[in-house]
Design an enzyme around this catalytic site. Structure first.
Site, mmCIF file in Angstrom:
data_model
loop_
_atom_site.group_PDB
_atom_site.id
_atom_site.type_symbol
_atom_site.label_atom_id
_atom_site.label_comp_id
_atom_site.label_asym_id
_atom_site.label_seq_id
_atom_site.Cartn_x
_atom_site.Cartn_y
_atom_site.Cartn_z
ATOM 1 N N ARG A 4 0.755 -1.528 0.235
ATOM 2 C CA ARG A 4 -0.173 0.137 -0.197
ATOM 3 C C ARG A 4 0.746 1.608 -0.220
ATOM 4 O O ARG A 4 1.861 0.943 0.428
ATOM 5 C CB ARG A 4 -1.028 -0.156 1.054
ATOM 6 C CG ARG A 4 -1.699 -0.608 1.247
ATOM 7 C CD ARG A 4 -3.284 -1.015 0.151
ATOM 8 N NE ARG A 4 -4.287 -1.528 0.095
ATOM 9 C CZ ARG A 4 -3.934 -2.837 -0.178
ATOM 10 N NH1 ARG A 4 -3.103 -2.722 -1.299
ATOM 11 N NH2 ARG A 4 -5.245 -3.516 -0.475
ATOM 12 N N ILE A 5 0.805 2.586 -0.612
ATOM 13 C CA ILE A 5 0.609 3.657 -0.694
ATOM 14 C C ILE A 5 0.990 4.402 0.617
ATOM 15 O O ILE A 5 -0.508 4.336 1.122
ATOM 16 C CB ILE A 5 0.617 4.474 -1.721
ATOM 17 C CG1 ILE A 5 0.819 3.766 -3.423
ATOM 18 C CG2 ILE A 5 1.072 5.777 -1.923
ATOM 19 C CD1 ILE A 5 2.227 3.444 -3.193
ATOM 20 N N ASN A 32 12.521 1.747 1.074
ATOM 21 C CA ASN A 32 11.692 1.245 0.562
ATOM 22 C C ASN A 32 12.616 0.111 -0.243
ATOM 23 O O ASN A 32 13.358 0.830 -1.518
ATOM 24 C CB ASN A 32 10.985 1.845 -0.271
ATOM 25 C CG ASN A 32 9.305 0.425 -0.950
ATOM 26 O OD1 ASN A 32 9.215 0.184 -0.293
ATOM 27 N ND2 ASN A 32 9.256 1.219 -2.354
ATOM 28 N N HIS A 44 12.168 -1.692 -4.294
ATOM 29 C CA HIS A 44 11.158 -1.766 -5.484
ATOM 30 C C HIS A 44 11.930 -2.699 -6.907
ATOM 31 O O HIS A 44 13.616 -2.673 -6.897
ATOM 32 C CB HIS A 44 10.975 -0.374 -5.595
ATOM 33 C CG HIS A 44 9.851 -0.657 -7.340
ATOM 34 N ND1 HIS A 44 8.774 -0.606 -6.875
ATOM 35 C CD2 HIS A 44 10.144 -0.913 -8.346
ATOM 36 C CE1 HIS A 44 8.109 -0.467 -8.141
ATOM 37 N NE2 HIS A 44 8.633 -0.391 -8.715
ATOM 38 N N ASP A 89 7.624 14.523 0.238
ATOM 39 C CA ASP A 89 7.572 15.542 -0.960
ATOM 40 C C ASP A 89 7.394 14.613 -1.395
ATOM 41 O O ASP A 89 7.619 15.108 -3.466
ATOM 42 C CB ASP A 89 8.529 16.210 -0.591
ATOM 43 C CG ASP A 89 7.702 16.695 0.888
ATOM 44 O OD1 ASP A 89 7.152 17.310 1.191
ATOM 45 O OD2 ASP A 89 8.698 16.520 1.526
HETATM 46 C C1 GRF Z 1 9.362 -8.230 -3.524
HETATM 47 O O1 GRF Z 1 10.060 -7.956 -5.166
HETATM 48 C C2 GRF Z 1 10.023 -6.583 -3.378
HETATM 49 O O2 GRF Z 1 10.734 -5.916 -3.815
HETATM 50 C C3 GRF Z 1 8.364 -5.953 -3.768
HETATM 51 O O3 GRF Z 1 7.165 -6.857 -3.418
HETATM 52 C C4 GRF Z 1 8.255 -8.165 -3.135
HETATM 53 C C5 GRF Z 1 8.430 -8.911 -1.217
HETATM 54 O O4 GRF Z 1 8.901 -10.143 -2.041
HETATM 55 N N1 GRF Z 1 7.632 -4.845 -3.185
HETATM 56 P P1 GRF Z 1 9.149 -10.482 0.000
HETATM 57 O O5 GRF Z 1 8.171 -10.103 0.498
HETATM 58 O O6 GRF Z 1 10.137 -9.658 0.432
HETATM 59 O O7 GRF Z 1 9.512 -12.036 -0.270
#
Ligand code: GRF
Length: 219
Positions: A106-107, A122, A124, A159
């Protein structure tokens, strides 16, 4: 002007990490292992895991490691904002130094982020700013036909746009002709685990300097 003062490490005690999860928790596992006897040993400890969904594998991993977990699910609150404020309150009460969102789906509302008492990092699964803003970065990269993808660790601030906060570290992963989503995701995930631990270790050791959008690491 953007205020990045919260993103800098303040002192040298053992840092308390909170990890926000939604599912599998393999990045959480990498952090737990690193705290127990790897790159984060003596630098950090995971003191709280919060999930926004009940009974996810990530919570079982935390419990196995003896880390307290909380479920703060949308269903228990009158609004999304109230749920997110409950998360902010739990983080404040736990006195955490750094929040890591690792597979959190979620954001956060910018108003809630401003209430966070600690910086937020985070992970990604793409080379941002490419393929940001969604939950299908690997499939999107594959479908687009890029030859290089990877992962990004970045700060989340009130921001910046979604997945648009200052970039801490990136790792590239070549896309192979015979890749499918699962094979590519597996190689990206291995890099995520390594990169996330490295970025957290840098922050905990005070080896991160933030200069506007540029995050400078002394590795
Ligand atoms: C990862 O690829 C992360 O970058 C993305 O969701 C996945 C989560 O994997 N946001 P895990 O729950 O850490 O195994």
């Amino acid at each position: 002007m953007q205020d990045n003062s919260k993103l800098k490490t303040q002192n040298s005690k053992l840092k308390k990490l909170a990890v926000l999860v939604s599912g599998r928790g393999s990045n959480l596992q990498a952090l737990l292992a690193a705290c127990a006897g790897g790159e984060l040993a003596g630098l950090a400890t995971v003191t709280l895991v919060i999930s926004n969904h009940p009974d996810v594998p990530a919570q079982a991993r935390a419990e196995e490691a003896g880390v307290p977990t909380l479920t703060i699910a949308r269903a228990g609150y009158a609004s999304k904002l109230a749920q997110q404020q409950a998360i902010a309150t739990a983080l404040r009460e736990a006195g955490v130094d750094l929040v890591v969102t690792a597979g959190f789906d979620r954001i956060f509302d910018p108003a809630v982020l401003r209430e966070f008492s600690a910086p937020v990092m985070n992970i990604h699964p793409s080379l941002l700013p490419a393929f940001g803003g969604g939950l299908h970065a690997i499939g999107d990269a594959l479908a687009y036909g890029v030859k290089l993808t990877g992962c990004t660790v970045h700060f989340i601030t009130a921001d910046d746009a979604v997945d648009g906060g200052p970039i801490i570290a990136q790792a590239a992963v070549p896309v192979r002709d015979d890749d499918n989503e699962a094979t590519l995701a597996a190689r990206v995930l291995a890099e995520e685990h390594r990169l996330l631990v490295q970025a957290v270790a840098c922050w905990c050791a005070g080896r991160i300097r933030v200069d506007g959008r540029r995050v400078l690491l002394q590795i």
